[in-house]
Design an enzyme around this catalytic site. Structure first.
Site, PDB file in Angstrom:
ATOM      1  N   ALA A 112     -39.480 -38.876 -47.410  1.00  0.00           N
ATOM      2  CA  ALA A 112     -38.553 -39.918 -46.946  1.00  0.00           C
ATOM      3  C   ALA A 112     -37.138 -39.389 -47.094  1.00  0.00           C
ATOM      4  CB  ALA A 112     -38.716 -41.187 -47.772  1.00  0.00           C
ATOM      5  N   LYS A 113     -36.201 -40.057 -46.509  1.00  0.00           N
ATOM      6  CA  LYS A 113     -34.782 -39.728 -46.734  1.00  0.00           C
ATOM      7  C   LYS A 113     -33.974 -40.950 -46.345  1.00  0.00           C
ATOM      8  CE  LYS A 113     -32.331 -36.144 -48.094  1.00  0.00           C
ATOM      9  NZ  LYS A 113     -32.739 -35.143 -49.097  1.00  0.00           N
TER      10      LYS A 113
END
Ligand code: NAD
Length: 425
Positions: A112-113
């Site tokens: 994720a980011k």
């Protein structure tokens, strides 16, 4: 499957580089088209508009993103950056890189980011806290120890993680330390997290040296970047017996074939907050990029992306390239590195020490039992050494370079679990 999309215009686009490498690896694995598409695109992405009252009483709206690339192997894991030039495209690409990085070191997370378009240097502590808390509140259903576990990245730190943890906990009506990593140790952070990425770099450099039958004392090292990753890597390598002959930060670089006294450099840069090129202990001044092309055995870029390109790769004099930064080499330069026979320890393996100790932090929070630093470091060493061996074996077995081997290993692991889980419909 589509052919690799890298065009000469894309050389400095990190995301195009990442995609090109993914495509090469997916092709070599013979990934079927549907699986390829499933893995190439994010699971979900969201844009949030964050209204904040600034200190001067004015209402401002900031834009934030969060991208979940993959939940196949576990909850998503990835940092949140605060920077003026954040784009959704960038966050998307970084989220996918996190999936591959977690899979290379075989920790049970997907990628994720997140990011918020803002300049943290121009915001007060109170404004940063309000932005962080409102962003967290908007994403309250996305975050969670078994859903999505953020961490610090560019422009964020332990304090930002503490605010996220507190906001999440207030909504959950219970203290939930495992919702973020990179927290202060006093509230559930892990010993050893601060230097984990640098320590991981030392471990993989040791492995490469052993592979070539070289001793630490014989090896000259150049480190570009003297922040969290670069300063820890340079200091740990110096303490381990390597000769650090080149150093650089945003202000410029220094080269000295006699080697630098790293505790003195650390004191100058990190405690006295003086510009690195003014260090009084010797060295020839040059630009931060020029330092990359000086004679050495190990080159360790640990600052920013796109430092080694098709234009300058021929100037590298190192035999080992160990990528501390994310994306320091463009996809176009890969061929040049291969042609020169440089042994590359690619970013998704080399700098995975940070996410590995983040995983240890999450485990400790969930256990409610905290490890000594010696145990953290010992387990980190085990993970990094094992992952290095797996990538090198994969590279030899499939006759590909280490970078493509790391991608293939990671993609293969995600695809395998995807097959076991099947598609819910
Ligand atoms: P940081 O902000 O602490 O340090 C960055 C360093 O790079 C500073 O010394 C800065 O002066 C220097 N720098 C900036 N621009 C430069 C330029 N143009 N030329 C030379 N030096 C320059 O950041 P960090 O946490 O050390 O991260 C560095 C890199 O490592 C980034 O690519 C980051 O994504 C990657 N990374 C960090 C971690 C982590 O645990 N912090 C983990 C994995 C990867």
């Amino acid at each position: 499957m589509p052919t690799p999309t890298l065009s000469p215009h894309d050389e400095m686009n990190v995301y195009a580089s990442a995609e090109a490498r993914f495509e090469i690896a997916a092709r070599k694995l013979g990934l079927e088209d549907g699986v390829y598409r499933f893995m190439r695109y994010p699971n979900k992405e969201i844009t949030v508009y964050i209204p904040i009252t600034l200190d001067n009483g004015r209402l401002e709206v900031f834009i934030g993103y969060r991208v979940h690339h993959s939940l196949v192997r576990g909850p998503c894991k990835g940092g949140i950056r605060f920077a003026p030039n954040v784009t959704l495209d960038e966050i998307r690409a970084l989220a996918s890189e996190m999936t591959w990085k977690c899979a290379v070191v075989n920790i049970p997370f997907g990628g994720a980011k997140g990011g918020i378009i803002c300049d943290p240097g121009k915001l007060s502590r109170g404004e940063l806290e309000r932005i962080t808390r409102r962003y967290t509140a908007e994403l309250i259903e996305w975050f969670g120890p078994e859903r999505d576990v953020p961490a610090p990245d560019l422009g964020t730190n332990e304090q930002v993680m503490a605010w996220i943890m507190d906001t999440y906990s207030m909504h959950a009506r219970r203290t939930t330390t495992a919702v973020v990593t990179g927290k202060p140790i006093e509230m559930g952070g892990s010993q050893g997290r601060h230097s984990a990425t640098g320590r991981g770099l030392l471990i993989v450099c040791d492995k490469a040296m052993a592979k070539f039958g070289k001793r630490r004392g014989d090896a000259r090292v150049i480190v570009q970047g003297f922040g969290n990753v670069g300063s820890a890597a340079a200091s740990l390598m110096h303490a381990a017996g390597y000769k650090v002959v080149g150093i650089a930060d945003i202000h410029g670089g220094l080269y000295d074939e006699k080697g630098f006294d790293l505790p003195a450099v650390e004191n100058w840069v990190l405690r006295q907050h003086k510009p690195l090129p003014d260090f009084p202990g010797g060295g020839t001044p040059m630009s931060a990029q020029e330092v990359l092309f000086q004679p050495c055995d190990i080159l360790l870029p640990a600052a920013i992306e796109n430092q080694i390109t098709s234009e300058n790769v021929h100037r590298i004099q190192a035999s080992i390239l160990c990528e501390g930064a994310n994306g320091p080499t463009t996809a176009y330069a890969d061929e040049g590195l291969d042609a020169k026979g440089i042994f590359v320890i690619p970013d998704i393996l080399a700098n995975a020490g940070g996410v590995t100790v983040s995983y240890f932090e999450w485990v400790q929070d969930r256990e409610g039992f905290f490890w000594r630093e010696s145990m953290v470091n010992e387990r980190l060493k085990d993970v990094m050494e094992h992952s290095f061996d797996e990538v090198v074996r994969y590279s030899e077995a499939h006759a590909v370079n280490n970078r493509i081997a790391a991608y293939m290993l990671a993609i293969d692991r995600v695809a395998f679990v995807l097959k076991l889980r099947g598609i819910y419909a």
